[in-house]
Design a protein around this motif. Structure first.
Motif, short mmCIF file in Angstrom:
data_model
loop_
_atom_site.label_atom_id
_atom_site.label_comp_id
_atom_site.label_asym_id
_atom_site.label_seq_id
_atom_site.Cartn_x
_atom_site.Cartn_y
_atom_site.Cartn_z
N TRP A 1 0.82 -1.22 0.00
CA TRP A 1 0.00 0.00 0.00
C TRP A 1 0.85 1.27 0.00
CZ3 TRP A 1 -4.98 0.88 -0.89
CH2 TRP A 1 -5.90 -0.18 -0.76
N THR A 2 2.11 1.17 0.43
CA THR A 2 2.88 2.38 0.70
C THR A 2 4.16 2.52 -0.12
OG1 THR A 2 3.99 1.32 2.58
CG2 THR A 2 1.96 2.54 3.04
N ASP A 3 4.56 1.52 -0.85
CA ASP A 3 5.77 1.57 -1.68
C ASP A 3 5.33 1.81 -3.13
OD1 ASP A 3 7.80 0.67 -3.55
OD2 ASP A 3 8.80 -0.32 -1.88
N PRO A 4 5.74 2.93 -3.73
CA PRO A 4 5.27 3.24 -5.09
C PRO A 4 5.56 2.15 -6.12
CG PRO A 4 6.36 5.15 -4.13
CD PRO A 4 6.59 4.00 -3.18
N ALA A 5 6.70 1.49 -6.02
CA ALA A 5 7.05 0.45 -7.00
C ALA A 5 6.08 -0.73 -6.92
CB ALA A 5 8.49 -0.01 -6.80
N ILE A 6 5.69 -1.10 -5.72
CA ILE A 6 4.74 -2.21 -5.57
C ILE A 6 3.33 -1.75 -5.90
CG2 ILE A 6 3.80 -3.95 -3.99
CD1 ILE A 6 6.46 -3.71 -2.40
N ALA A 7 2.95 -0.56 -5.45
CA ALA A 7 1.61 -0.04 -5.71
C ALA A 7 1.31 0.01 -7.21
CB ALA A 7 1.45 1.35 -5.09
N ALA A 8 2.31 0.37 -8.00
CA ALA A 8 2.11 0.45 -9.46
C ALA A 8 1.72 -0.89 -10.05
CB ALA A 8 3.37 0.98 -10.14
N GLN A 9 2.10 -1.98 -9.38
CA GLN A 9 1.78 -3.32 -9.89
C GLN A 9 0.32 -3.70 -9.70
OE1 GLN A 9 4.56 -6.31 -8.42
NE2 GLN A 9 6.07 -4.70 -8.13
N TYR B 1 -3.57 11.55 2.88
CA TYR B 1 -3.54 10.63 4.03
C TYR B 1 -4.09 11.34 5.27
CZ TYR B 1 -0.83 7.49 1.16
OH TYR B 1 -0.43 6.64 0.14
N LEU B 2 -5.06 10.70 5.91
CA LEU B 2 -5.71 11.25 7.09
C LEU B 2 -5.27 10.54 8.37
CD1 LEU B 2 -9.22 11.44 5.47
CD2 LEU B 2 -7.54 13.28 5.66
N GLU B 3 -4.86 9.28 8.23
CA GLU B 3 -4.37 8.49 9.37
C GLU B 3 -3.34 7.50 8.84
OE1 GLU B 3 -6.10 5.53 12.87
OE2 GLU B 3 -7.51 6.58 11.56
N VAL B 4 -2.18 7.44 9.50
CA VAL B 4 -1.11 6.51 9.14
C VAL B 4 -0.65 5.86 10.44
CG1 VAL B 4 1.18 6.25 8.13
CG2 VAL B 4 -0.40 7.96 7.18
N ASP B 5 -1.01 4.60 10.63
CA ASP B 5 -0.65 3.86 11.83
C ASP B 5 0.02 2.55 11.40
OD1 ASP B 5 -0.37 2.82 14.37
OD2 ASP B 5 -2.50 2.42 14.66
N SER C 1 -0.76 -1.19 10.81
CA SER C 1 -2.11 -1.71 10.99
C SER C 1 -3.24 -0.90 10.35
CB SER C 1 -2.42 -1.87 12.48
OG SER C 1 -2.28 -0.63 13.14
N ARG C 2 -3.06 0.41 10.12
CA ARG C 2 -4.19 1.18 9.59
C ARG C 2 -3.74 2.34 8.71
NH1 ARG C 2 -9.66 3.82 12.11
NH2 ARG C 2 -10.52 1.84 11.50
N LEU C 3 -4.45 2.48 7.60
CA LEU C 3 -4.33 3.64 6.71
C LEU C 3 -5.74 4.18 6.48
CD1 LEU C 3 -1.99 2.65 3.73
CD2 LEU C 3 -1.62 4.49 5.36
N ARG C 4 -5.87 5.50 6.51
CA ARG C 4 -7.15 6.14 6.16
C ARG C 4 -6.80 7.31 5.27
NH1 ARG C 4 -10.79 9.85 8.54
NH2 ARG C 4 -9.34 10.16 10.27
N ILE D 1 -8.20 1.26 5.59
CA ILE D 1 -7.60 -0.06 5.46
C ILE D 1 -7.15 -0.50 6.85
CG2 ILE D 1 -5.74 -1.42 4.41
CD1 ILE D 1 -7.53 0.03 2.36
N ASP D 2 -7.64 -1.64 7.32
CA ASP D 2 -7.18 -2.22 8.58
C ASP D 2 -6.50 -3.55 8.26
OD1 ASP D 2 -8.01 -0.37 10.70
OD2 ASP D 2 -10.04 -0.84 10.02
N LEU D 3 -5.28 -3.73 8.78
CA LEU D 3 -4.51 -4.95 8.54
C LEU D 3 -4.26 -5.66 9.85
CD1 LEU D 3 -1.82 -3.44 6.13
CD2 LEU D 3 -3.94 -4.62 5.50
N ALA D 4 -4.50 -6.98 9.86
CA ALA D 4 -4.28 -7.78 11.07
C ALA D 4 -3.40 -8.98 10.71
CB ALA D 4 -5.61 -8.26 11.63
N GLU D 5 -2.42 -9.23 11.55
CA GLU D 5 -1.54 -10.39 11.37
C GLU D 5 -2.30 -11.65 11.75
OE1 GLU D 5 1.87 -12.00 10.04
OE2 GLU D 5 1.79 -9.84 10.36
N LEU D 6 -2.20 -12.68 10.93
CA LEU D 6 -2.81 -13.98 11.20
C LEU D 6 -1.71 -15.02 11.37
CD1 LEU D 6 -5.61 -13.95 8.46
CD2 LEU D 6 -5.85 -13.35 10.88
#
Length: 156
Positions: A24-32, A74-78, A81-84, A102-107
């Motif tokens: 979500w945050t690296d431009p090279a990966i996001a472009a993919q 960007y309104l929230e950067v945590d 675990s979370r991007l808003r 976006i909420d991310l949880a480790e499984l």
């Protein structure tokens, strides 16, 4: 009260939470993957200033050559675990922008659960179904990007 449409997509990825965050945050990966199937996002078009108040932008190009620039703030950067953030077309007002959380949880097993919530779809401009379908396709592209990144990490 905002009467515009909203929806939530939940997905599990066969990658650790940190890898999904990086996607979500690296431009090279996001472009993919920041696009539905059959659409491309040129890597040079992706710009990310990852901080509260920072902006991002990218360009999607359809098979017929139509261009769809988009971006937001960007309104929230945590991390991790979370991007808003807002998501809008150029020239849209703050009130017209959609809001994505976006909420991310480790499984267990190095997997990640993602909850994607989008609110503010103005159906006079675009249907909630088409926006939801576009993001669902983008998340299939994200599966491929994560697999590719994992393969590159193993090869190093």
């Amino acid at each position: 009260m905002d009467t515009r449409k909203q929806f939530t997509i939940t997905r599990e990825f066969a990658a650790p939470r940190e890898a999904v965050w990086r996607a979500w945050t690296d431009p090279a990966i996001a472009a993919q993957w920041w696009h539905p199937h059959e659409v491309v996002t040129p890597p040079a078009s992706v710009r990310i200033d990852l901080r509260v108040g920072g902006t991002y932008e990218y360009l999607m190009i359809a098979p017929d050559g139509s261009e769809y620039p988009t971006g937001g703030q960007y309104l929230e950067v945590d991390e991790p675990s979370r991007l808003r953030f807002s998501w809008a077309d150029p020239g849209d007002t703050v009130e017209e922008a959609m809001l994505i959380t976006i909420d991310l949880a480790e499984l267990d097993g190095g997997r990640c659960a993602m909850t994607f919530h989008l609110q503010g779809v103005d159906e006079d401009r675009v249907s909630a179904t088409s926006v939801s379908q576009g993001w669902a396709e983008a998340f299939e592209e994200l599966d491929d990007a994560l697999a590719s990144a994992a393969g590159e990490a193993v090869a190093r």
